[in-house]
Design an enzyme around this catalytic site. Structure first.
Site, mmCIF file in Angstrom:
data_model
loop_
_atom_site.group_PDB
_atom_site.id
_atom_site.type_symbol
_atom_site.label_atom_id
_atom_site.label_comp_id
_atom_site.label_asym_id
_atom_site.label_seq_id
_atom_site.Cartn_x
_atom_site.Cartn_y
_atom_site.Cartn_z
ATOM 1 N N ALA A 113 48.015 92.641 13.594
ATOM 2 C CA ALA A 113 48.067 91.216 13.225
ATOM 3 C C ALA A 113 47.596 90.383 14.407
ATOM 4 O O ALA A 113 47.414 90.898 15.517
ATOM 5 C CB ALA A 113 49.486 90.822 12.848
ATOM 6 N N LYS A 114 47.361 89.144 14.196
ATOM 7 C CA LYS A 114 47.079 88.215 15.290
ATOM 8 C C LYS A 114 47.345 86.812 14.772
ATOM 9 O O LYS A 114 47.249 86.554 13.572
ATOM 10 C CB LYS A 114 45.611 88.330 15.733
ATOM 11 N N GLY A 115 47.667 85.903 15.708
ATOM 12 C CA GLY A 115 47.895 84.519 15.309
ATOM 13 C C GLY A 115 47.191 83.584 16.254
ATOM 14 O O GLY A 115 46.699 83.992 17.316
ATOM 15 N N ASP A 154 49.403 86.033 23.878
ATOM 16 C CA ASP A 154 47.954 86.222 23.961
ATOM 17 C C ASP A 154 47.477 85.073 24.830
ATOM 18 O O ASP A 154 48.269 84.426 25.526
ATOM 19 C CB ASP A 154 47.342 86.183 22.547
#
Ligand code: NAD
Length: 424
Positions: A113-115, A154
């Site tokens: 996943a990433k946001g 991140d």
């Protein structure tokens, strides 16, 4: 310390397309069936939120944020949250997919996943960032969860933001939930060894690759591009194993010493000078473009995307490239690297030490028990070495470069798991 991940430059390769180009080659070599290909080629879920935040001047600003789950076939999805003015959905989609492949390569039970939130954290006050983080968390509180989707830092976010996220989530759910997020401060359930984990994994990958190539670390030389978290730790740990680091670079320039740079001294200097090597006297300054093409045995790009391209790949002299950064090699440079016979330990393998120790943080949180630093390092090293051997074996079996082999190992694992679990 903020985990800063450099943002891509817009006129360069689209990160999602670049990821898909490699995915397609691996899928073809593997003979991936169409059903599974279709499942894996697009993210499972893409959420766009708009969150209103009261700024310090009393005005309300609405921020756009994303959370992409590429896959949850292997387990709850895992991936960082990026705060940057130019973060965009295709970038988040690519980063989410990379997380799926990274977790699969190192065989940890996570999907990818990433946001991201479109904002400039460096022009916002701590209070504004806190309210933004809490608002974003609140809008995704049913998406996040220790068994669902586990964020991490991140670019533009760090332990501070992870603490706010964990607190907001816990308050909403009515119970303290450490395992909802990793990369937390140590006092709040962070893991020992997380800070150096990515650089350590780069070193472990470099040593494993050198052994395959018959290179003696004590007789080998290297350059490291980027002297931040990943680059400085990778340089330090490689130097400790005997590799002579002839050159390093950061945003301030590139530095070279024929006798080898004293990495401890360079780190001390950088820490005392706002994280930069500018003015470092233990080496001569050189043209940063020449660093990547210098006559050394090992090249470690550990800074930004797309630095090895069709414009400089012809001139690269290293026998081994170990990718500390995400996406440092453009898709179009791959073929020339292969023709030149350079071994590349690709990003999804070489820099996966970070997510491995993030996984350890989650495990420790769920056990309610803290591991020693030795235990963390020993287990991470074993996982990285095993992953390297799996990828190397696939590269021999299918007669493909290590990058495609890493995708093959990852896609195969996710595809097999999907077959067992089944669709609808
Ligand atoms: P960082 O911000 O700590 O360090 C980045 C370094 O790169 C700094 O020294 C900066 O000065 C330098 N730099 C920036 N632009 C440069 C340029 N054009 N030329 C030379 N040097 C330049 O970031 P980091 O955490 O070390 O991350 C570096 C890379 O590793 C990124 O691609 C990131 O995505 C990747 N990565 C990091 C982690 C992690 O755990 N930190 C995990 C996986 C992947």
């Amino acid at each position: 310390m903020l985990y800063k991940e450099p943002a891509p430059i817009k006129d360069r390769e689209n990160p999602f397309e670049s990821m898909m180009s490699r995915f397609n080659i691996a899928a073809e070599v593997l003979g991936l069936d169409e059903e599974v290909y279709n499942v894996l080629k697009s993210p499972t879920r893409q959420v766009i939120v708009n969150v209103p935040v009261t700024m310090d001047d009393g005005k309300v600003r609405v921020f756009e944020g994303f959370r992409v789950m590429h896959s949850n076939i292997l387990g709850p999805s895992k991936g960082g949250i990026r705060y940057a003015p130019d973060v965009f959905l295709d970038e988040v989609k690519a980063l989410a997919a990379w997380m799926t492949w990274k977790c699969a390569v190192v065989d940890i039970p996570y999907g990818g996943a990433k946001g991201g939130i479109i904002c400039d954290p460096y022009s916002m006050s701590a209070g504004e960032i806190e309210r933004l983080t809490r608002a974003y968390t609140s809008s995704l509180v049913d998406i996040f969860g220790p068994d669902q989707d586990i964020p991490a830092p991140d670019m533009g976010t760090g332990p501070r933001e992870m603490a706010w996220l964990m607190d907001e989530y816990s308050k909403t759910k009515g119970s303290t939930t450490h395992a909802v997020v990793t990369g937390k401060p140590l006092v709040l359930g962070g893991s020992l060894g997380r800070v150096e984990a990515t650089g350590r994994g780069v070193m472990v990958s470099a040593m494993a690759a050198m052994e395959k190539l018959g290179m003696d670390p004590h007789k080998s030389t290297a350059v490291v591009q980027g002297f931040g978290n990943v680059g400085s730790w990778a340089a330090k740990l490689m130097a400790e194993r005997g590799v002579k680091i002839l050159g390093v670079s950061d945003v301030s320039g590139a530095y070279w010493n024929d006798k080898g740079i004293d990495i401890e001294e360079a780190i001390e200097y950088k820490n005392a000078h706002n994280g930069r090597l500018e003015g470092f006297t233990g080496a001569e300054q050189m043209n940063p473009d020449d660093l990547l093409t210098a006559k050394v045995d090992v090249l470690v790009p550990a800074a930004v995307e797309d630095v090895i391209t069709i414009h400089n790949v012809d001139k690269i002299q290293a026998r081994l490239i170990v990718e500390g950064a995400n996406g440092p090699t453009s898709y179009k440079a791959d073929n020339i690297i292969n023709e030149k016979g350079i071994m590349v330990v690709p990003d999804i393998l070489a820099n996966s030490g970070g997510v491995t120790v993030s996984y350890f943080e989650w495990v420790q949180n769920r056990m309610g028990f803290k591991w020693t630093l030795d235990r963390v390092n020993e287990r991470a090293e074993r996982i990285m070495n095993e992953a390297f051997e799996r990828v190397y074996a696939a590269s021999q079996k299918y007669n493909v470069p290590m990058r495609i082999a890493a995708y093959i190992v990852a896609i195969d694992k996710v595809a097999m798991t999907y077959k067992y679990r089944g669709g609808f």
